[in-house]
Design an enzyme around this catalytic site. Structure first.
Site, PDB file in Angstrom:
ATOM      1  N   TYR A  23      -4.461 -11.872   0.775  1.00 50.75           N
ATOM      2  CA  TYR A  23      -4.060 -10.478   0.544  1.00 50.75           C
ATOM      3  C   TYR A  23      -4.238  -9.564   1.762  1.00 50.75           C
ATOM      4  O   TYR A  23      -3.855  -8.396   1.711  1.00 50.75           O
ATOM      5  CB  TYR A  23      -4.845  -9.916  -0.654  1.00 50.75           C
ATOM      6  CG  TYR A  23      -4.553 -10.657  -1.944  1.00 50.75           C
ATOM      7  CD1 TYR A  23      -3.272 -10.641  -2.486  1.00 50.75           C
ATOM      8  CD2 TYR A  23      -5.541 -11.378  -2.606  1.00 50.75           C
ATOM      9  CE1 TYR A  23      -2.980 -11.327  -3.652  1.00 50.75           C
ATOM     10  CE2 TYR A  23      -5.268 -12.065  -3.779  1.00 50.75           C
ATOM     11  CZ  TYR A  23      -3.993 -12.034  -4.294  1.00 50.75           C
ATOM     12  OH  TYR A  23      -3.697 -12.714  -5.450  1.00 50.75           O
ATOM     13  N   HIS A 100       4.500  -7.110  -4.401  1.00 53.52           N
ATOM     14  CA  HIS A 100       3.336  -8.005  -4.330  1.00 53.52           C
ATOM     15  C   HIS A 100       2.960  -8.187  -2.869  1.00 53.52           C
ATOM     16  O   HIS A 100       3.851  -8.348  -2.012  1.00 53.52           O
ATOM     17  CB  HIS A 100       3.639  -9.377  -4.945  1.00 53.52           C
ATOM     18  CG  HIS A 100       3.990  -9.281  -6.386  1.00 53.52           C
ATOM     19  ND1 HIS A 100       3.055  -9.076  -7.355  1.00 53.52           N
ATOM     20  CD2 HIS A 100       5.183  -9.307  -7.008  1.00 53.52           C
ATOM     21  CE1 HIS A 100       3.663  -8.990  -8.521  1.00 53.52           C
ATOM     22  NE2 HIS A 100       4.946  -9.124  -8.345  1.00 53.52           N
ATOM     23  N   SER A 102       1.211 -10.814  -1.685  1.00 56.52           N
ATOM     24  CA  SER A 102       1.515 -12.226  -1.425  1.00 56.52           C
ATOM     25  C   SER A 102       2.902 -12.527  -2.003  1.00 56.52           C
ATOM     26  O   SER A 102       3.540 -11.646  -2.591  1.00 56.52           O
ATOM     27  CB  SER A 102       0.462 -13.115  -2.096  1.00 56.52           C
ATOM     28  OG  SER A 102       0.571 -13.021  -3.517  1.00 56.52           O
TER      29      SER A 102
HETATM   30  C1  DQA Z   1      -0.391 -10.053  -6.589  1.00 61.25           C
HETATM   31  C2  DQA Z   1       0.028 -11.470  -6.977  1.00 61.25           C
HETATM   32  C3  DQA Z   1      -0.463 -11.799  -8.372  1.00 61.25           C
HETATM   33  O1  DQA Z   1      -0.089 -13.131  -8.715  1.00 61.25           O
HETATM   34  C4  DQA Z   1      -1.975 -11.705  -8.416  1.00 61.25           C
HETATM   35  O2  DQA Z   1      -2.430 -11.944  -9.747  1.00 61.25           O
HETATM   36  C5  DQA Z   1      -2.510 -10.438  -7.893  1.00 61.25           C
HETATM   37  C6  DQA Z   1      -1.881  -9.858  -6.721  1.00 61.25           C
HETATM   38  C7  DQA Z   1      -0.005  -9.714  -5.132  1.00 61.25           C
HETATM   39  O3  DQA Z   1      -0.006  -8.536  -4.797  1.00 61.25           O
HETATM   40  O4  DQA Z   1       0.241 -10.625  -4.342  1.00 61.25           O
HETATM   41  O5  DQA Z   1      -3.522  -9.929  -8.365  1.00 61.25           O
HETATM   42  O6  DQA Z   1       0.296  -9.139  -7.422  1.00 61.25           O
END
Ligand code: DQA
Length: 143
Positions: A23, A100, A102
């Protein structure tokens, strides 16, 4: 209320210390500051919120009805589980952008499905904190 509501789901309050190899090292406060500045440069006001609680996110989405021009949402883990957040977002006719940090489609199978995606004008993923700035740029011509 602001022009754009930026919502963040569970565990995103732990950014900076949470799996930085996935992240990144920016904290959520860093991302909020960048979004505020980006919003100013695009002449849009933003409201930036985070909750670990599904119902609180649903309340915020409902409370924004008729008061905002667009929604940017990183629903985090709820992306893959929450019919309730999907249903609340569906109440809106403003543009929705899914973000997101990731790229969930390149991670575990359980992250491949998104309840937000069918409602989103765009999905921005795998770009780290820059994805939020890109989401603001993407939403600007849509509001
Ligand atoms: C996320 C991706 C999700 O799968 C994960 O549960 C997160 C972060 C991202 O920002 O990459 O908590 O949303």
């Amino acid at each position: 209320m602001a022009d754009i509501l930026i919502l963040n789901g569970p565990n995103l309050n732990m950014l900076g210390m949470r799996e930085p190899e996935i992240y990144g090292s920016d904290t959520l406060a860093d991302i909020k500051e960048r979004c505020t500045k980006k919003g100013q440069s695009l002449a849009m006001t933003i409201e930036f919120k985070q909750s670990n609680h599904e119902g609180e996110l649903v309340d915020w989405i409902q409370n924004a009805l008729g008061k905002i021009k667009g929604i940017i949402i990183n629903a985090a883990g709820y992306t893959h589980t929450s019919v309730a957040i999907h249903d609340a977002l569906k109440l809106h006719d403003v543009p929705i952008i899914e973000v997101h940090l990731s790229d969930p489609s390149e991670r575990e199978e359980f992250r491949h499905f998104s309840y937000i995606e069918p409602l989103a004008k765009a999905v921005i993923k795998g770009k780290g904190a820059n994805g939020y700035s890109e989401a603001l740029e993407t939403i600007k011509p849509l509001i």
